[in-house]
Structure formats: C-alpha cells, structure tokens
Enzyme design. Structure first.
Site, short mmCIF file in Angstrom:
data_model
loop_
_atom_site.label_atom_id
_atom_site.label_comp_id
_atom_site.label_asym_id
_atom_site.label_seq_id
_atom_site.Cartn_x
_atom_site.Cartn_y
_atom_site.Cartn_z
N LYS A 226 0.84 -1.21 0.00
CA LYS A 226 0.00 0.00 0.00
C LYS A 226 0.88 1.26 0.00
O LYS A 226 0.61 2.23 -0.70
CB LYS A 226 -0.91 0.02 1.23
N ARG A 335 1.42 17.93 27.27
CA ARG A 335 2.70 17.51 27.88
C ARG A 335 3.59 16.85 26.85
O ARG A 335 4.81 16.86 26.96
CB ARG A 335 2.43 16.58 29.06
N ARG A 336 2.99 16.28 25.82
CA ARG A 336 3.81 15.66 24.77
C ARG A 336 4.31 16.69 23.77
O ARG A 336 4.86 16.35 22.72
CB ARG A 336 3.01 14.56 24.05
N GLY A 342 -6.43 18.84 21.46
CA GLY A 342 -7.87 18.60 21.30
C GLY A 342 -8.66 18.98 22.54
O GLY A 342 -9.80 19.42 22.45
N ASP A 343 -8.05 18.80 23.70
CA ASP A 343 -8.73 19.15 24.94
C ASP A 343 -7.67 19.53 25.97
O ASP A 343 -6.47 19.55 25.67
CB ASP A 343 -9.60 17.98 25.43
N VAL A 344 -8.13 19.82 27.20
CA VAL A 344 -7.20 20.14 28.27
C VAL A 344 -7.27 19.00 29.28
O VAL A 344 -8.35 18.70 29.81
CB VAL A 344 -7.57 21.48 28.94
N ASP A 345 -6.15 18.34 29.49
CA ASP A 345 -6.09 17.22 30.44
C ASP A 345 -5.31 17.67 31.67
O ASP A 345 -4.13 18.03 31.56
CB ASP A 345 -5.37 16.02 29.80
N ASP A 405 -10.76 17.68 30.89
CA ASP A 405 -10.74 16.44 31.67
C ASP A 405 -9.87 16.67 32.89
O ASP A 405 -8.75 17.19 32.77
CB ASP A 405 -10.12 15.28 30.85
N ASN A 428 0.84 4.16 25.06
CA ASN A 428 0.34 3.44 26.23
C ASN A 428 0.07 1.98 25.89
O ASN A 428 0.43 1.07 26.62
CB ASN A 428 -0.97 4.07 26.73
P1 8DG Z 1 -5.82 15.38 22.18
O1 8DG Z 1 -6.58 15.64 23.43
O2 8DG Z 1 -4.96 16.54 21.80
O3 8DG Z 1 -6.66 14.92 21.06
O4 8DG Z 1 -4.82 14.16 22.47
P2 8DG Z 1 -4.52 13.43 23.86
O5 8DG Z 1 -4.41 14.44 24.96
O6 8DG Z 1 -3.38 12.52 23.65
O7 8DG Z 1 -5.79 12.50 24.04
P3 8DG Z 1 -6.95 12.53 25.12
O8 8DG Z 1 -8.15 11.95 24.47
O9 8DG Z 1 -7.09 13.86 25.75
O10 8DG Z 1 -6.47 11.48 26.22
C1 8DG Z 1 -5.52 11.79 27.22
C2 8DG Z 1 -4.66 10.59 27.49
O11 8DG Z 1 -5.40 9.47 27.95
C3 8DG Z 1 -4.01 10.07 26.25
O12 8DG Z 1 -2.91 10.85 25.88
C4 8DG Z 1 -3.64 8.69 26.65
C5 8DG Z 1 -4.74 8.26 27.59
N1 8DG Z 1 -5.54 7.25 26.87
C6 8DG Z 1 -5.16 5.95 26.67
N2 8DG Z 1 -6.10 5.28 25.99
C7 8DG Z 1 -7.07 6.15 25.70
C8 8DG Z 1 -8.27 6.03 24.98
O13 8DG Z 1 -8.64 4.97 24.48
N3 8DG Z 1 -9.01 7.14 24.84
C9 8DG Z 1 -8.59 8.32 25.38
N4 8DG Z 1 -9.34 9.39 25.22
N5 8DG Z 1 -7.46 8.45 26.08
C10 8DG Z 1 -6.71 7.39 26.25
O14 8DG Z 1 -4.13 5.48 27.08
MG MG Z 2 -6.03 15.62 25.47
#
Ligand code: 8DG
Ligand code: MG
Length: 491
Positions: A226, A335-336, A342-345, A405, A428
């Site tokens: 592919k 943090r990465r 996409g959101d605030v963790d 979150d 992960n």
């Molecule tokens: P983003 O928000 O910028 O899209 O990316 P993110 O920060 O990496 O993803 P997130 O949806 O906010 O999730 C935060 C962390 O939670 C993610 O970096 C790793 C962990 N996580 C897993 N598995 C999963 C999963 O299946 N769904 C989600 N939402 N998070 C997961 O290890």
């Molecule tokens: Mg996130």
C-alpha cells in the site's frame, strides 16, 4: 543522486503540471523524477523543450485549461512532447525502465508550427543555466551532458526541501483508512494502520521506495505494498473507495459527536439519518450526545498551547483555593509538546490524607464562576482515582467552549498515572503489551511484577513494583527513558 536508483529518466526533461495534484503528490513525483535521473523543467531561460508533461487524470476533464496553461511563458513543448498521465510515471518506476507512453497519452492536438510555453513554478532553476547548450534538449538529445555541479547541489537542496513530505503523504493516506475503519467499528484493522503509522513516524528518515518500509516493524507485505502504491500514485485507491462511500462518511461524521460510538452511528445510518440536523431533530439522544451536538464545531476545533495554559491557570487557581497541598499539572497532548491540543487534560495529585471528594469541591467551585458550563461525565471512580469530563469556557466574547478532563490520583499512584494520562494512546498500548511480555502489567494505577497469565486471562496478579517516578517505570521495564515528546508513537 542516490546511487541505488535506476536512472530511468536520464534522457527526459519533464514538466509535472501541478493542477489537480496537490502539493504533496507534486513534490513526490518531482522527487521521484530527480531520484531516477530525470531533469525537471523549471523556469528555464533558454530553449529547453519538455520531453514529457505529466498530468493528473482530472486534467482530461478540462483540456482547454491545460492547453491555455501550456501556452503560457517559460518552458517549451512541441509536437514531440508527450503529455502523459501520472500512471505513466508509476509504470516506469515499477518496471524500472522508460515505459511506452501511448497507453497514457493525453491528446492536445498541437499546432506543429507553434512552440508552446509552460508556466512552471518551482524546482531546479539551474538546469538551463548549467547546461552549456542553449538549444532544445530534443535537438541535442544525443549529446551526453554530464551533470553540472550546481545541478547536483540543487538536487540535494530539492530533496532536502521535500524531506518528510513523502512520509506525511503516506501517513495522511493511512490515517484516512485508520479513521474510516475505526468509525465503522473495525478496531482491529484500524489498529493495524495505527501501528504502521507509528512505525513510519519512528523511522525518522524519508521513505522513497518499497524497500525502505518492507522491513520496518508492524509493516507487513500488504501494508508495504500500500505504501508503495502511495509512493507511485501519490494516493491510495482504497482511500477513494472507502472514504467516498456514503455510509462510511456518514458514520464517520456521527462518531465525531461526543458520546457516539460506531454501533450507535451505524444504527442511526440504518434508520435513515444522514446529517447532524437529522440527529438533532429525529434521533433519540443521550444527555452527553445532546451536549456533543450542541458544541459539535467547538469540540472539533483544536486549541493552541497558550489557550490550554490559560484554561489550566483557572483550574489550578480553583484547586489550590480548595486545597493548597495539591500538585496540579498539565498532561495529555500538551505535555507531549503538541502545538495544537484537542482538549485540556489536568492531573491533580493528592496526599493520602486529603479526601477523595476534593475533586467534587473543585468542580463545584469552577461551576460557580461559570467556567465549567456542562458535564459530560460528572464523576467517575476508578479504584483510588477519580475522573471528571466536561466543557469549560474562558471569559471573553470570542472564547470557545473547550473539553476539559480532570483526573485526581493519590500520590502513591503518581508515576503510572502521569504516564497513562500523558499518553499518547498508542504509546500506552504498546508499553502495556511490552510489560505483559515481561510478565509484568502496567496500568494507570501501578506496575505489577510476577504476573501469571493464561492466554489473555491473568491468573496471578503478582506484586506491586514501587515506582516513585516515570523514570523508574521505564527502568523496571528495562527500557530507556522516553521524554513525553517522544511518546507520540508506539514504543
Ligand atoms: P488530544 O486531546 O490533543 O486529542 O490528544 P490526547 O491528549 O493525547 O488525548 P486525550 O483523548 O485527551 O487522552 C488523554 C490521554 O489518555 C491520552 O494521551 C492517553 C490516555 N488514553 C489511553 N487510551 C485512551 C483512549 O482509548 N481514549 C482516550 N481518550 N485516552 C486514552 O491510554
Ligand atoms: Mg487531550
């Protein structure tokens, strides 16, 4: 020019007509031509005549525009110039020789007395300057021109400029398939594409041919084929087939609504719903799905690191007002090191003597000020950890609703928790699989050793390995430490 390439196009002066190709495909084709000994026609000041003009399929629907463009300025073509579809390039590359053009020719009905000019844009401006002859290439065809030094330098420069673009193109195409399979509920296939993407990201070098990927981990022969197709055609036919399928498109759209999984999306499709408005007016929605729909555009939109920091500052202030001993930090994609998130963790770490319902107090505080506007998951308990998912909005007229979150974890689980919530999800998954192979088990709570499994079932949980820091988790697993910015792909 890399020596392992066949010099298929060594007698060719080729103009790749950019219309309909897109930047990445254009660059891919141009690089392949250079790699295989061809010369690109680019703003020559003299009399170079193109031997071939490569055009996208779509061009055949508007031959008049093509002719008009070819009638412009700079590069010349005449009745001997072949106007060919991109498939001709692919065939040459596949067969490693200059293929017959007849099957791929696009007829322009040239007026033999007129030399047309092509308006070219970029690449290798010095072909003309460096060739000692100012005559047409076709007129000087049997004169062997040794590649001038500057030309070589320009090729190297061009290759550098396009470095990474092939990989992006490949990743883009594979990602489309991963997304389509994921939203159709085919997680297994989606995961296969995720792993291939991850392997390409980790490869760290430009992919230009089949052999570059054939031996990479997580890329089997079919996936490599592919990738070869993308390298040759600039796209995957399968992407067109799958992504243009109405059902796939609609299901993909519906699964973007927060709280909607593949099964629900598909059942809505089967009930005849096609648009978000159909869902709003006809579907039976949960509370979360209603919120997901209400803020659909805002939730889809990612935000800058600065905005993440502003939101974080509000959460931190509220949390410290409730309990000054808390440790509060940003995790997830922020943090990465991602530029857009996409959101605030937010991870909140508490000492054992602090009550678990501290998170409820913090959320209440943030709602009182109007900062948190909607709950998606108002509180979820997971062992000693708690989780809140919702929407917030910074004060100010132009501020959008953003996903927030918040994870509350005890100090004793700090390292596995921060690793988990930092992610990314693929990293992960792969580190957990790695741990399992070493008879360990890694979760957001702990790293366990001496785990006994029978197939997928754990029959002995083993014992907790003390891991006060992220570094210690890597160390126990026998892995070199990976800073968060290196966790955007699998191990
Ligand atoms: P983003 O928000 O910028 O899209 O990316 P993110 O920060 O990496 O993803 P997130 O949806 O906010 O999730 C935060 C962390 O939670 C993610 O970096 C790793 C962990 N996580 C897993 N598995 C999963 C999963 O299946 N769904 C989600 N939402 N998070 C997961 O290890
Ligand atoms: Mg996130």
């Amino acid at each position: 020019m890399p020596s392992e390439y066949e010099l298929i196009f060594s007698d060719c002066y080729i103009y790749v007509y950019p219309v309909g190709l897109g930047k990445k495909r254009l660059s891919l084709f141009e690089t392949q031509i250079i790699n295989h000994g061809g010369k690109l026609i680019n703003e020559p000041k003299g009399n170079l005549v193109a031997t071939h003009i490569v055009v996208d399929d779509s061009v055949t629907q508007n031959i008049e525009k093509l002719k008009a463009d070819l009638n412009n300025e700079n590069c010349k073509c005449n009745e001997r110039t072949k106007v060919v579809r991109t498939q001709w390039l692919s065939k040459c590359l596949k067969e490693k020789k200059l293929a017959e053009t007849c099957e791929y020719e696009v007829s322009l009905s040239y007026d033999k007395n007129i030399i047309h000019h092509v308006n070219t844009k970029n690449f290798l401006t010095s072909i003309q300057e460096n060739s000692s002859s100012s005559e047409s290439v076709q007129e000087t065809n049997d004169t062997q021109l040794s590649p001038p030094k500057k030309l070589k330098a320009d090729i190297a420069q061009t290759l550098r400029a396009t470095m990474g673009q092939h990989n992006q193109l490949i990743i883009g195409e594979l990602q489309k398939l991963a997304d389509a399979f994921r939203s159709s509920g085919d997680q297994w296939r989606a995961h296969g594409y995720d792993k291939a993407i991850s392997a390409i990201k980790a490869y760290g070098k430009e992919i230009t041919k089949f052999e570059d990927v054939a031996s990479l981990p997580n890329i089997g022969q079919r996936m490599a084929a592919k990738i070869q197709e993308i390298l040759e055609f600039g796209k995957l036919r399968k992407v067109d087939e799958i992504c243009n399928d109405e059902k796939v498109k609609v299901v993909e759209l519906f699964t973007k609504v927060w709280g909607v999984g593949p099964a629900t999306a598909e059942s809505w499709y089967l009930q005849g719903y096609r648009t978000l408005n159909d869902l709003l007016t006809k579907a039976n929605l949960t509370k979360q799905q209603k919120i997901g729909l209400k803020y659909f555009d805002e939730i889809q939109d990612s935000m800058s690191r600065e905005e993440v920091e502003s939101i974080f500052a509000v959460v931190r202030e509220a949390a410290l007002m409730v309990e000054p001993s808390l440790k509060i930090m940003l995790v997830g994609s922020y943090r990465r090191g991602k530029e857009m998130c996409g959101d605030v963790d937010v991870l909140i770490v508490k000492e054992d003597n602090v009550a678990k319902d501290i998170l409820t107090c913090i959320i209440t505080q943030l709602k009182e000020t109007g900062f948190i506007t909607d709950d998606l998951v108002s509180m979820e308990t997971n062992g000693n950890q708690k989780k809140y998912l919702g929407l917030c909005r910074l004060p100010g007229e132009n501020c959008k609703h953003r996903r927030l979150d918040i994870f509350l974890v005890p100090q004793s689980e700090f390292a596995p928790a921060i690793m988990h919530y930092t992610g990314g999800a693929l990293f992960n998954r792969s580190i957990r699989i790695f741990a399992a192979k070493k008879d360990m088990s890694l979760s957001e709570h702990s790293l366990m050793g001496g785990v006994v499994r029978e197939g997928k079932n754990i029959i002995n949980q083993g014992y907790v390995i003390p891991t006060p820091t992220e570094e210690s988790v890597f160390e126990h697993l026998g892995l070199q430490y990976r800073p968060p910015e290196d966790r955007n792909h699998s191990l």
